[in-house]
Design a protein around this motif. Sequence first.
Motif, mmCIF file in Angstrom:
data_model
loop_
_atom_site.group_PDB
_atom_site.id
_atom_site.type_symbol
_atom_site.label_atom_id
_atom_site.label_comp_id
_atom_site.label_asym_id
_atom_site.label_seq_id
_atom_site.Cartn_x
_atom_site.Cartn_y
_atom_site.Cartn_z
ATOM 1 N N UNK A 34 0.840 -1.198 0.000
ATOM 2 C CA UNK A 34 0.000 0.000 0.000
ATOM 3 C C UNK A 34 0.878 1.253 0.000
ATOM 4 N N UNK A 35 0.526 2.218 -0.833
ATOM 5 C CA UNK A 35 1.213 3.502 -0.878
ATOM 6 C C UNK A 35 0.310 4.561 -0.250
ATOM 7 N N UNK A 36 0.894 5.435 0.567
ATOM 8 C CA UNK A 36 0.121 6.459 1.260
ATOM 9 C C UNK A 36 0.790 7.813 1.108
ATOM 10 N N UNK A 37 0.006 8.836 0.766
ATOM 11 C CA UNK A 37 0.579 10.163 0.677
ATOM 12 C C UNK A 37 -0.467 11.223 0.412
ATOM 13 N N UNK A 38 -0.037 12.471 0.455
ATOM 14 C CA UNK A 38 -0.899 13.620 0.183
ATOM 15 C C UNK A 38 -0.108 14.630 -0.630
#
Length: 304
Positions: free
Chosen positions: A64-68
Amino acid sequence: MQKVKTELKSELAQGIDTLDSAQALEALLGGQINAVNALQSCIPAIIKAAKAATSSIRSGGNLCYVGAGSSGLMALSDSLEISGTFGVSMSQIKILFAGAPDTLVDMRGGAEDDTDLAKTDVKDTNLKAGDCAILVSASGNTPYTVSAQHELKQLGVTTIAIANNNPSELLNNADIAIHLDTPPEVIAGSTRLGAGTAQKIALNMISTLMGIELGHIHDGLMVNLKADNAKLVERSLSMVKDIAQCDLSTAKNTLQQAKGNVKLAVLLAAGAQNEHAAERMLIEHGGVLRRCLEEIRSDENINA
């Protein structure tokens, strides 16, 4: 309150608005080059990250990749390339981008502060222990990304943090911390520049090393790609010819027989008895084409 490093002004920026175009671009390029140099010290942590991602994918788990914001775009880009490049099923790749899909059309910043949204997004992915997550934030303190990390750790997910500021909450709480010690931006706070470049490289390194570990790269060739357009079909034929050292006709025939599977086609062209034998070798050797080819050559030597 002291500003984090990515909010400071670079020495390269002094008077940049008074420079001619070439000089301004030289300053921008210098900032990018300085950011790239930060990767060298991160290699040990990147190796750990790639091995954690490999373990998850190999066992049938998720990455899973997470960012903003800008960091989220770096994460999104890498996540979307994995399936086409390495043939990893998109069902195993997840992306949590703050405020998506709306923020992919209008990049307003409010979503990156929404911690409740992060909790909901994590819950909706149905991740579990044994899965792996890569969380990216230039500051290392983006509320959405930090909140997602907290929720993921509660689930037993291995968390890999990539951040350009240290100390930061994201790095402090990560199972694997990658601190990209990039200098202040030429445009202060514009982390789509040097920080983003370093993030992109780090993500490329993690996912590419994962592809190598999974056996999806052979001599720099993407032998597990999905040939879903004319360019990739031609690339597949070229790979079969190159690796199996066969003619174009054999490459076409074996690729058709293997239904587009490059690894199977290579093994058939190299002398595997049939598809079943080729598939058996790939299973026994963990999908690593080189080991399968060594087995074929060994059998040929024995039978010679």
